[in-house]
Design an enzyme around this catalytic site. Structure first.
Site, PDB file in Angstrom:
ATOM      1  N   HIS A 108     -46.221   3.810  -1.725  1.00  0.00           N
ATOM      2  CA  HIS A 108     -45.602   5.143  -1.847  1.00  0.00           C
ATOM      3  C   HIS A 108     -45.965   5.840  -3.162  1.00  0.00           C
ATOM      4  O   HIS A 108     -45.516   6.956  -3.409  1.00  0.00           O
ATOM      5  CB  HIS A 108     -44.079   5.045  -1.719  1.00  0.00           C
ATOM      6  CG  HIS A 108     -43.621   4.573  -0.378  1.00  0.00           C
ATOM      7  ND1 HIS A 108     -43.969   5.221   0.793  1.00  0.00           N
ATOM      8  CD2 HIS A 108     -42.857   3.509   0.000  1.00  0.00           C
ATOM      9  CE1 HIS A 108     -43.433   4.565   1.824  1.00  0.00           C
ATOM     10  NE2 HIS A 108     -42.768   3.521   1.373  1.00  0.00           N
ATOM     11  N   ASP A 147     -47.342  -1.422   7.345  1.00  0.00           N
ATOM     12  CA  ASP A 147     -45.943  -1.389   6.914  1.00  0.00           C
ATOM     13  C   ASP A 147     -45.179  -0.437   7.850  1.00  0.00           C
ATOM     14  O   ASP A 147     -45.765   0.486   8.409  1.00  0.00           O
ATOM     15  CB  ASP A 147     -45.902  -0.870   5.465  1.00  0.00           C
ATOM     16  CG  ASP A 147     -44.538  -0.978   4.820  1.00  0.00           C
ATOM     17  OD1 ASP A 147     -44.327  -1.939   4.064  1.00  0.00           O
ATOM     18  OD2 ASP A 147     -43.680  -0.088   5.056  1.00  0.00           O
ATOM     19  N   HIS A 149     -43.088   1.741   7.014  1.00  0.00           N
ATOM     20  CA  HIS A 149     -42.982   3.065   6.400  1.00  0.00           C
ATOM     21  C   HIS A 149     -44.382   3.689   6.280  1.00  0.00           C
ATOM     22  O   HIS A 149     -45.361   2.978   6.065  1.00  0.00           O
ATOM     23  CB  HIS A 149     -42.353   2.956   5.003  1.00  0.00           C
ATOM     24  CG  HIS A 149     -40.992   2.347   5.011  1.00  0.00           C
ATOM     25  ND1 HIS A 149     -40.787   1.000   4.804  1.00  0.00           N
ATOM     26  CD2 HIS A 149     -39.770   2.898   5.226  1.00  0.00           C
ATOM     27  CE1 HIS A 149     -39.484   0.750   4.886  1.00  0.00           C
ATOM     28  NE2 HIS A 149     -38.847   1.880   5.140  1.00  0.00           N
ATOM     29  N   ASP A 236     -42.128  -5.088   7.344  1.00  0.00           N
ATOM     30  CA  ASP A 236     -40.821  -4.536   7.729  1.00  0.00           C
ATOM     31  C   ASP A 236     -40.770  -3.928   9.130  1.00  0.00           C
ATOM     32  O   ASP A 236     -39.775  -3.320   9.508  1.00  0.00           O
ATOM     33  CB  ASP A 236     -40.305  -3.539   6.664  1.00  0.00           C
ATOM     34  CG  ASP A 236     -41.398  -2.701   6.036  1.00  0.00           C
ATOM     35  OD1 ASP A 236     -42.512  -2.672   6.595  1.00  0.00           O
ATOM     36  OD2 ASP A 236     -41.139  -2.082   5.000  1.00  0.00           O
TER      37      ASP A 236
HETATM   38 ZN   LIG Z   1     -42.042  -0.487   4.019  1.00  0.00          ZN
HETATM   39 ZN   LIG Z   2     -48.000   2.095   7.826  1.00  0.00          ZN
END
Ligand SMILES: [Zn+2]
Ligand SMILES: [Zn+2]
Ligand SMILES: [Zn+2]
Length: 449
Positions: A108, A147, A149, A236
């Site tokens: 991020h 991931d 996210h 995750d």
């Molecule tokens: Zn994540």
């Molecule tokens: Zn991703």
């Protein structure tokens, strides 16, 4: 026999807070499992010790405000350095592939860094990619972000770079942090199609992510022909993860790794520290080492509970079709057409730092150049929760800069320094690997490294 390299860095002295999900226990359970399974004793596996990334390694990728030391602790530099150790081992031919199991995570963290976003300050994968390109002359890289996210930081860093393919699948941004990663985010005008985002409905299972892998990611990789494949390995999507709502299993992740066959995996998120991470990470390590992972099954695993509705399957198929169309059209999108035939492509961004409560406004400009990837300028203003403000100007010269972009970038940098309108002015000259920070607050100073 070429081995699988592992770097393990739990960062004992870095946590957002003692009870925060992003804490050192995340990796301690994995470590226990790996030792219990005897993985470290296998002849196929070599453990490497991490090292510190240098501030130059960080400055090659990020504009850290006010400087690298202001955004990093030793733990951050070791996490990034752990990825660099694996990169070196791979390039020296010591290993067949490697996994940097490090934290804090990185995906991020965007090009400009005013603080911590989504538990990330600096982007371990992106720093490693730029290091590989600088030190070893690697040109084409693919980063596959698995991931749950959206890897918005990695996307931001490589959005205008046609030599870096970034594909992220993740839980739909309408239902999960950071709220981005839709199919229309497909890269800047000079790099259209080399960013592909696959938003997935909550409740997506192994079947769903393997559909995306088989029908989109693998065919696109086959056409793009990267010299190196990196996996941002977030765990995750697991069905027990407390931060998300997906239904992926350890077997699903291990099979994904086997098919993707990344050269390097770098750990991202994963917050089910007892019920998921030890199994998922063990499965991935075994898959990377070419060993049998079929016995790596969660104690509560129940296939019947991990079923994806036909509606979700249909939606995933439609998303894949849409992205394949973007990919196939990518070369038809002429430079400048998307930018209305002007010399620069400009976009405005607002960025929220959820961990540090910072609001940032950016104006990013990219030179649309037929001779190189084009230089980039960013005017960035950050509003901190304590009313502190900072206004910075950043100039980035790409690795393959042409003379015109190189000269114009220098001019923009000098004009910003002379204008005295900014607290800090940065020059990131990747072509010559030279980085400058001009500080305009208090005593004026210029740092170059
Ligand atoms: Zn994540
Ligand atoms: Zn991703
Ligand atoms: Zn140029």
């Amino acid at each position: 026999m070429k081995k699988t390299g592992l770097v393990f860095f739990p960062a004992f002295d870095w946590a957002i807070s003692p009870t925060h999900p992003e804490r050192e226990e995340r990796l301690l359970y994995t470590r226990d499992q790996i030792f219990e399974e005897g993985l470290m004793d296998l002849p196929q596996i070599t453990e490497y010790k991490p090292r510190l990334a240098t501030k130059k390694d960080v400055a090659r990728t990020h504009f850290c405000v006010p400087n690298v030391a202001g955004q990093t602790t030793e733990a951050h530099l070791i996490a990034a350095g752990g990825a660099l150790v694996i990169a070196d081992a791979l390039m020296k031919g010591e290993i067949h592939n490697g996994f940097a199991m490090v934290r804090p995570p990185g995906h991020h963290a965007m090009r400009v860094v005013h603080g911590n976003r989504g538990f990330c300050n600096i982007n371990n994968e992106a720093i490693m990619v730029d290091y590989l390109r600088h030190k070893y002359g690697i040109k084409k890289v693919a980063i596959i972000d698995t991931d749950v996210h959206h890897g918005d930081g990695t996307q931001d860093i490589f959005y205008h770079d046609p030599d870096v393919l970034f594909i992220s699948f993740h839980q739909d941004g309408r239902t999960l942090y950071p709220g981005s990663g839709f199919t229309n985010e497909a890269g800047g005008p000079a790099a259209y199609g080399t960013t592909l985002n696959v938003p997935l409905p909550p409740g997506t299972t192994d079947e769903g992510i393997h559909y995306v892998l088989d029908n989109l990611i693998l065919p696109v990789l086959n056409e793009f022909q990267p010299e190196i494949i990196i996996n941002s390995a977030g765990q995750d999507n697991h069905y027990t993860d407390p931060l998300a709502n997906m239904k992926v299993s350890a077997q699903g992740y291990a099979q994904l790794n086997q098919k993707l066959a990344p050269d390097i995996a770098v750990l991202e998120g994963g917050y089910a520290i007892e019920t998921a991470l030890p199994y998922v990470n063990t499965g991935i390590i075994l898959a990377m080492a070419g060993l049998d992972y079929s016995h790596v099954i969660e104690p509560d695993y129940n296939k019947n509970q991990l079923v994806q509705s036909p509606e979700k399957t249909e939606r995933i198929k439609e998303t894949v079709e849409e992205l394949l169309a973007v990919w196939k059209q990518r070369n038809k999108i002429e430079l400048g057409v998307l930018a209305h035939k002007s010399d620069f492509y400009q976009r405005q961004k607002t960025i929220f730092y959820d961990t540090d409560y910072i609001h940032e406004n950016q104006v990013e400009k990219v030179r649309l150049c037929y001779d190189c990837a084009g230089y980039i300028t960013i005017m960035s203003q950050a509003f901190h929760h304590n009313d502190r403000r900072s206004k910075v100007f950043c100039v980035a010269i790409p690795f393959n800069a042409c003379q015109r972009c190189y000269n114009d970038a220098h001019n923009d940098y000098m004009n910003a320094v002379r204008s005295e309108a900014y607290d800090y002015v940065y020059l990131q000259n990747k072509a010559e690997d030279v980085y400058r920070i001009f500080t305009n607050v208090g005593t004026k100073k210029l740092e170059e490294f």
